[in-house]
Design an enzyme around this catalytic site. Sequence first.
Site, PDB file in Angstrom:
ATOM      1  N   ARG A   1       1.075   5.438  -4.415  1.00  0.00           N
ATOM      2  CA  ARG A   1       0.512   4.293  -5.141  1.00  0.00           C
ATOM      3  C   ARG A   1       1.463   3.894  -6.258  1.00  0.00           C
ATOM      4  O   ARG A   1       1.239   4.173  -7.438  1.00  0.00           O
ATOM      5  CB  ARG A   1      -0.859   4.657  -5.703  1.00  0.00           C
ATOM      6  CG  ARG A   1      -1.997   4.116  -4.880  1.00  0.00           C
ATOM      7  CD  ARG A   1      -3.278   4.104  -5.676  1.00  0.00           C
ATOM      8  NE  ARG A   1      -4.235   3.182  -5.118  1.00  0.00           N
ATOM      9  CZ  ARG A   1      -5.410   2.915  -5.666  1.00  0.00           C
ATOM     10  NH1 ARG A   1      -5.763   3.478  -6.792  1.00  0.00           N
ATOM     11  NH2 ARG A   1      -6.237   2.068  -5.089  1.00  0.00           N
TER      12      ARG A   1
ATOM     13  N   GLN B   1       3.357  -1.617  -2.862  1.00  0.00           N
ATOM     14  CA  GLN B   1       2.175  -2.455  -2.681  1.00  0.00           C
ATOM     15  C   GLN B   1       2.250  -3.390  -1.474  1.00  0.00           C
ATOM     16  O   GLN B   1       1.256  -3.550  -0.756  1.00  0.00           O
ATOM     17  CB  GLN B   1       1.891  -3.249  -3.956  1.00  0.00           C
ATOM     18  CG  GLN B   1       1.335  -2.390  -5.088  1.00  0.00           C
ATOM     19  CD  GLN B   1       1.070  -3.181  -6.348  1.00  0.00           C
ATOM     20  OE1 GLN B   1       1.447  -4.351  -6.469  1.00  0.00           O
ATOM     21  NE2 GLN B   1       0.419  -2.551  -7.321  1.00  0.00           N
TER      22      GLN B   1
ATOM     23  N   ASP C   1       1.023  -1.537   1.668  1.00  0.00           N
ATOM     24  CA  ASP C   1      -0.203  -0.748   1.522  1.00  0.00           C
ATOM     25  C   ASP C   1      -1.272  -1.133   2.545  1.00  0.00           C
ATOM     26  O   ASP C   1      -2.129  -1.979   2.294  1.00  0.00           O
ATOM     27  CB  ASP C   1      -0.743  -0.908   0.095  1.00  0.00           C
ATOM     28  CG  ASP C   1      -1.857   0.064  -0.221  1.00  0.00           C
ATOM     29  OD1 ASP C   1      -2.305   0.785   0.687  1.00  0.00           O
ATOM     30  OD2 ASP C   1      -2.299   0.096  -1.393  1.00  0.00           O
TER      31      ASP C   1
ATOM     32  N   SER D   1      -5.069  -0.581   1.471  1.00  0.00           N
ATOM     33  CA  SER D   1      -5.665  -1.633   0.648  1.00  0.00           C
ATOM     34  C   SER D   1      -5.967  -2.883   1.463  1.00  0.00           C
ATOM     35  O   SER D   1      -7.025  -3.493   1.317  1.00  0.00           O
ATOM     36  CB  SER D   1      -4.731  -1.981  -0.524  1.00  0.00           C
ATOM     37  OG  SER D   1      -4.665  -0.909  -1.443  1.00  0.00           O
TER      38      SER D   1
ATOM     39  N   TYR E   1      -6.570   7.069  -8.027  1.00  0.00           N
ATOM     40  CA  TYR E   1      -7.739   7.336  -7.195  1.00  0.00           C
ATOM     41  C   TYR E   1      -8.763   8.164  -7.971  1.00  0.00           C
ATOM     42  O   TYR E   1      -8.421   8.888  -8.918  1.00  0.00           O
ATOM     43  CB  TYR E   1      -7.351   8.107  -5.928  1.00  0.00           C
ATOM     44  CG  TYR E   1      -6.497   7.336  -4.956  1.00  0.00           C
ATOM     45  CD1 TYR E   1      -7.068   6.395  -4.106  1.00  0.00           C
ATOM     46  CD2 TYR E   1      -5.127   7.542  -4.877  1.00  0.00           C
ATOM     47  CE1 TYR E   1      -6.297   5.689  -3.193  1.00  0.00           C
ATOM     48  CE2 TYR E   1      -4.342   6.835  -3.972  1.00  0.00           C
ATOM     49  CZ  TYR E   1      -4.939   5.913  -3.135  1.00  0.00           C
ATOM     50  OH  TYR E   1      -4.168   5.210  -2.241  1.00  0.00           O
TER      51      TYR E   1
END
Length: 358
Positions: free
Chosen positions: A112, A117, A120, A123, A218
């Site tokens: 993360r 990103q 990901d 997500s 998380y």
Amino acid sequence: MKIGVPKEIAPNERRVALTPEVAGRLVKGGYEVFIERGAGSAAFFPDAAYTKAGVGVGDRGLVLGHSDIILQVQAPNPESLTQIPEGCALVEFVRALAQRKLTAFSLVLLPRITRAQPMDVLSSQATVAGYKAVLLAASATGRLLPMLVTAAGTLPAARVLVLGAGVAGLQAIATARRLGAIVSAFDVRPAVKEQVQSLGATFLEMAIEEHAETAGGYAKELSEETHRKELALLANAVKDADIVISTAAIPGKKAPVLITTAAVQGMKPGAVIVDLAAETGGNCELTEPGAEIVRNGVAILGPLNLASTLPFDASQMYARNVAAFLGHIVQDGRLRLDFEDQIIRDTCVTHAGEVRKS
């Protein structure tokens, strides 16, 4: 470099690892892309669209046997692995270990960090699941979600409670708000309070003395005493809810139980629980993965692989994630396996016969 996309054969899997749009961009970038005939059909991407994008369409043997990199959503089955040549790279969505000398990456293991990103997949697919969870609940409930003023009187808005304010939870909040519901949310991480409130929902707070968040952002497992307080708070909160969407998860562990059997007994008849954590045990003590049950007048839904039920957009996002990852691990037409790089180090499951992640 040749990229192959086989048809997904896991039960009820409708997504495809590359869409024509993304495949076309890879072709323009110098890759040769091959896809198994019919691989995109369930996601509404016909073979003709791939052909138009410059992608070769053929049988499974061609795709698996002549590619340098295989892209899949679900892990390959043992039979498929025997058709993949040694030394091939495999990018997959679920954690699985290649048994032959394959370089296997699992995007579930992405760190993360900011530069990861665009890759990901967790997500992107959680966004789809959070949205669809609210639609499932709206279909299962016996009432309307928005407040309506009619000639027959005023109908109050439904009350939706979202447990867990990660990507799926935030999308569920936003969707329920768009449908006109009164929304509240709970999360053990105080840092998400502003995100919840920015979406127009009320944040349920609980005094937590311990640190409830990992370095990666998380939620982490709570102590027994704190968990007891959490269960008591939520048992009271679900009493007034018409719909509960539970999304809480702890990476690598069984989902935490947030709604006990006793809590369900205290809920209103006709209430609905959609448990997005069903695949890892469920946030509700009564959840049956893959089933819809009714207990004490409360409907409890344990859907599996929700992202696959919206395969068109789920595939679009997944394909873009994969393309971003390819851009990171391939340079000048060759795999760049720099294990000093955190993204490569964390996602590489096997390489040259070595099991790097278990």
